[in-house]
Motif scaffolding. Structure first.
Motif, PDB file in Angstrom:
ATOM      1  N   LEU A  79      35.103   2.152  29.409  1.00 38.62           N
ATOM      2  CA  LEU A  79      35.694   0.976  28.770  1.00 38.62           C
ATOM      3  C   LEU A  79      35.394  -0.306  29.548  1.00 38.62           C
ATOM      4  O   LEU A  79      34.849  -1.274  28.986  1.00 38.62           O
ATOM      5  CB  LEU A  79      37.211   1.150  28.632  1.00 38.62           C
ATOM      6  CG  LEU A  79      37.702   1.781  27.325  1.00 38.62           C
ATOM      7  CD1 LEU A  79      37.297   3.247  27.241  1.00 38.62           C
ATOM      8  CD2 LEU A  79      39.215   1.655  27.187  1.00 38.62           C
ATOM      9  N   LYS A  80      35.736  -0.319  30.807  1.00 38.76           N
ATOM     10  CA  LYS A  80      35.564  -1.540  31.591  1.00 38.76           C
ATOM     11  C   LYS A  80      34.092  -1.861  31.826  1.00 38.76           C
ATOM     12  O   LYS A  80      33.691  -3.033  31.808  1.00 38.76           O
ATOM     13  CB  LYS A  80      36.307  -1.407  32.921  1.00 38.76           C
ATOM     14  CG  LYS A  80      37.813  -1.322  32.760  1.00 38.76           C
ATOM     15  CD  LYS A  80      38.514  -1.077  34.091  1.00 38.76           C
ATOM     16  CE  LYS A  80      40.020  -0.962  33.902  1.00 38.76           C
ATOM     17  NZ  LYS A  80      40.717  -0.623  35.156  1.00 38.76           N
ATOM     18  N   GLY A  81      33.311  -0.817  32.029  1.00 34.65           N
ATOM     19  CA  GLY A  81      31.888  -1.038  32.250  1.00 34.65           C
ATOM     20  C   GLY A  81      31.183  -1.583  31.034  1.00 34.65           C
ATOM     21  O   GLY A  81      30.289  -2.435  31.141  1.00 34.65           O
ATOM     22  N   THR A  82      31.591  -1.128  29.847  1.00 33.49           N
ATOM     23  CA  THR A  82      30.989  -1.625  28.610  1.00 33.49           C
ATOM     24  C   THR A  82      31.391  -3.070  28.350  1.00 33.49           C
ATOM     25  O   THR A  82      30.552  -3.922  28.015  1.00 33.49           O
ATOM     26  CB  THR A  82      31.425  -0.751  27.421  1.00 33.49           C
ATOM     27  OG1 THR A  82      30.928   0.572  27.607  1.00 33.49           O
ATOM     28  CG2 THR A  82      30.876  -1.302  26.108  1.00 33.49           C
ATOM     29  N   VAL A  83      32.675  -3.352  28.482  1.00 31.46           N
ATOM     30  CA  VAL A  83      33.166  -4.713  28.230  1.00 31.46           C
ATOM     31  C   VAL A  83      32.531  -5.704  29.197  1.00 31.46           C
ATOM     32  O   VAL A  83      32.099  -6.794  28.809  1.00 31.46           O
ATOM     33  CB  VAL A  83      34.700  -4.754  28.320  1.00 31.46           C
ATOM     34  CG1 VAL A  83      35.206  -6.193  28.371  1.00 31.46           C
ATOM     35  CG2 VAL A  83      35.321  -4.025  27.139  1.00 31.46           C
ATOM     36  N   ALA A  84      32.464  -5.334  30.470  1.00 32.82           N
ATOM     37  CA  ALA A  84      31.901  -6.244  31.467  1.00 32.82           C
ATOM     38  C   ALA A  84      30.423  -6.517  31.207  1.00 32.82           C
ATOM     39  O   ALA A  84      29.926  -7.620  31.481  1.00 32.82           O
ATOM     40  CB  ALA A  84      32.090  -5.664  32.866  1.00 32.82           C
ATOM     41  N   LYS A  85      29.732  -5.536  30.658  1.00 29.57           N
ATOM     42  CA  LYS A  85      28.292  -5.685  30.423  1.00 29.57           C
ATOM     43  C   LYS A  85      27.991  -6.391  29.100  1.00 29.57           C
ATOM     44  O   LYS A  85      26.875  -6.892  28.895  1.00 29.57           O
ATOM     45  CB  LYS A  85      27.628  -4.303  30.434  1.00 29.57           C
ATOM     46  CG  LYS A  85      26.142  -4.332  30.755  1.00 29.57           C
ATOM     47  CD  LYS A  85      25.922  -4.716  32.208  1.00 29.57           C
ATOM     48  CE  LYS A  85      24.464  -4.627  32.612  1.00 29.57           C
ATOM     49  NZ  LYS A  85      24.257  -4.991  34.025  1.00 29.57           N
ATOM     50  N   SER A  86      28.979  -6.434  28.208  1.00 30.89           N
ATOM     51  CA  SER A  86      28.755  -7.027  26.893  1.00 30.89           C
ATOM     52  C   SER A  86      28.375  -8.505  27.021  1.00 30.89           C
ATOM     53  O   SER A  86      28.971  -9.253  27.784  1.00 30.89           O
ATOM     54  CB  SER A  86      30.008  -6.886  26.037  1.00 30.89           C
ATOM     55  OG  SER A  86      29.872  -7.608  24.829  1.00 30.89           O
ATOM     56  N   ARG A  87      27.400  -8.905  26.215  1.00 28.46           N
ATOM     57  CA  ARG A  87      26.938 -10.297  26.231  1.00 28.46           C
ATOM     58  C   ARG A  87      27.651 -11.148  25.181  1.00 28.46           C
ATOM     59  O   ARG A  87      27.329 -12.317  24.997  1.00 28.46           O
ATOM     60  CB  ARG A  87      25.429 -10.345  26.008  1.00 28.46           C
ATOM     61  CG  ARG A  87      24.635  -9.639  27.117  1.00 28.46           C
ATOM     62  CD  ARG A  87      23.142  -9.677  26.843  1.00 28.46           C
ATOM     63  NE  ARG A  87      22.390  -9.030  27.907  1.00 28.46           N
ATOM     64  CZ  ARG A  87      22.120  -7.741  27.946  1.00 28.46           C
ATOM     65  NH1 ARG A  87      22.571  -6.939  26.985  1.00 28.46           N
ATOM     66  NH2 ARG A  87      21.418  -7.222  28.932  1.00 28.46           N
ATOM     67  N   LYS A  88      28.582 -10.548  24.459  1.00 34.77           N
ATOM     68  CA  LYS A  88      29.308 -11.282  23.423  1.00 34.77           C
ATOM     69  C   LYS A  88      30.191 -12.354  24.056  1.00 34.77           C
ATOM     70  O   LYS A  88      30.789 -12.149  25.105  1.00 34.77           O
ATOM     71  CB  LYS A  88      30.149 -10.332  22.577  1.00 34.77           C
ATOM     72  CG  LYS A  88      29.328  -9.279  21.828  1.00 34.77           C
ATOM     73  CD  LYS A  88      30.227  -8.331  21.057  1.00 34.77           C
ATOM     74  CE  LYS A  88      29.421  -7.193  20.422  1.00 34.77           C
ATOM     75  NZ  LYS A  88      28.595  -7.686  19.327  1.00 34.77           N
ATOM     76  N   ALA A  89      30.276 -13.516  23.387  1.00 28.80           N
ATOM     77  CA  ALA A  89      31.075 -14.626  23.917  1.00 28.80           C
ATOM     78  C   ALA A  89      32.555 -14.244  23.998  1.00 28.80           C
ATOM     79  O   ALA A  89      33.225 -14.491  24.992  1.00 28.80           O
ATOM     80  CB  ALA A  89      30.890 -15.861  23.046  1.00 28.80           C
TER      81      ALA A  89
END
Length: 385
Positions: A79-89
């Protein structure tokens, strides 16, 4: 009288061969797998061999296996790794109201940091709707997280159908908490379109303190732990060599015997549910259907009775069970999972979880039923009105 251990969803008794493996590795291969000398190289070779065992067992590539300390770390990394890597504003995640605390509390923590989270409802069986998943997806959705098998009720979620849905949303990652599924249910994570699949070894007769996250090739994560750069930089920290090797061994044996175990456990589950019909004070939570529920767990409520009273009374009669999940068992609050299934606080507060494993047969199920009857008869005068 030997206690009947019916708390396999909390932790399974390790296989004798697993215990031997841990002991041998701690004795013979104590070198750090990051060391440059021969003993370190031998330790690293064993880690990589274990990685290949896990990959082969679950249809993954070795590079897609990230070793962790267990299910909680694997879920947090996903969860945290995906969110942190997301390029979405702006960032949005979709999960369910019945997730294990390691996902549910993680989502709440992300919310506190500014991430928008949607917690989907479930039906009376404890199953999320694929339509609800689709309706929740927005332009800024980075992740959908839905567990495979619920840790309290055994409800099986429609992972394959959700994966098919998310094929139309290639920028949305799909995470599945598979902790309660491995060894009891088929796991075809790649075929189902899952990007991240979490597991914990002590749930399938391996050692505690080790697990893994399957990370589909091409999926990027930010690490939770940084330092030495182990696990391709995704999980720094000295490898738990005995746990990793013994966990891989337990996984291979669990996967090889899944179909036979599943068939045998469903028969035990049917037998137990049949016995429960003779104890009117106890109410089955979830579905009897074997297409909707996993084979190894039965959740029942005694409305009007505090769950810890039930647990301690059963323990006096030689039966070990849980209330809610082991991680939440000390909470006096009603089960969040049962409340989400539409039950009132009265019923959701008096639930116990019975979960069984390879050491159980019809004799143990029959003995459990008799001790349940005896315990309930003694509890009856204490029932709250």
């Amino acid at each position: 009288m030997n206690p009947l251990y019916f708390d396999h969803c909390a932790s399974t008794p390790p296989l004798a061969s697993v215990v031997r493996t841990v002991s041998e590795l701690m004795t013979l291969h104590y070198a750090n797998s990051g060391a440059l000398h021969r003993s370190g190289a031998e330790a690293l070779k064993l880690v990589e061999r274990a990685r290949t065992v896990v990959a082969n067992a679950l249809g993954a590539r070795p590079g897609e296996v990230v070793f962790t300390s267990g299910g909680t770390e694997s879920n947090n990394l996903a969860l945290k790794g995906t969110v942190a890597k997301s390029r979405k504003a702006s960032k949005h995640i979709v999960t369910t109201a019945i997730e294990h605390a390691s996902v549910f509390a993680c989502a709440q923590q992300l919310e506190a940091a500014g991430v928008r989270a949607t917690y989907l409802p479930v039906d009376e069986r404890g199953i999320v709707s694929v339509r609800d998943v689709e309706a929740a997806i927005a332009d800024d959705t980075a992740l959908v997280s839905v567990m495979h098998v619920n840790n309290e009720t055994g409800a099986i979620q429609p992972i394959e159908e959700i994966g098919r849905l998310l094929e139309g949303y290639p920028q949305v990652r799909f995470h599945v908490d598979g902790v309660q599924a491995i060894g009891k249910m088929p796991v075809r994570w790649r075929e189902w379109g899952v990007d991240l699949y979490a597991a914990s070894a002590h749930k399938f007769q391996g050692p505690k303190g080790v697990g893994f996250l399957l990370v589909r090739e091409g999926v990027e994560l930010d690490p939770l732990l940084i330092g030495g750069g182990q696990e391709d930089g995704l999980r720094s920290g000295t490898h738990n060599l005995p746990g990793i090797v013994a966990g891989a061994q337990a996984l291979r044996l669990a996967v090889e015997s899944t179909e036979a175990r599943r068939e045998r456990m469903y028969a035990l589950r049917r037998r137990l549910i049949g016995h429960l019909r003779d104890i009117p004070e106890l109410h089955l939570n979830g579905s009897e259907s074997e297409t909707a529920s996993a084979p190894q767990v039965v959740n029942v409520s005694y409305p009007g009775m505090r769950p810890e009273v039930i647990v301690h009374m059963l323990e006096q009669h030689g039966v070990l069970v849980s209330t809610q999940s082991a991680c939440s068992s000390k909470s006096l609050k009603p089960s969040r999972v049962l409340l989400a299934m539409g039950m009132d606080a009265h019923r959701a507060s008096g639930s116990i979880r019975i979960s069984f494993g390879d050491e159980h047969g019809t004799d143990e199920i029959d003995a459990l039923a008799e001790r349940l009857k005896t315990a309930v008869a003694k509890l009856k005068p204490l029932e709250r009105t």
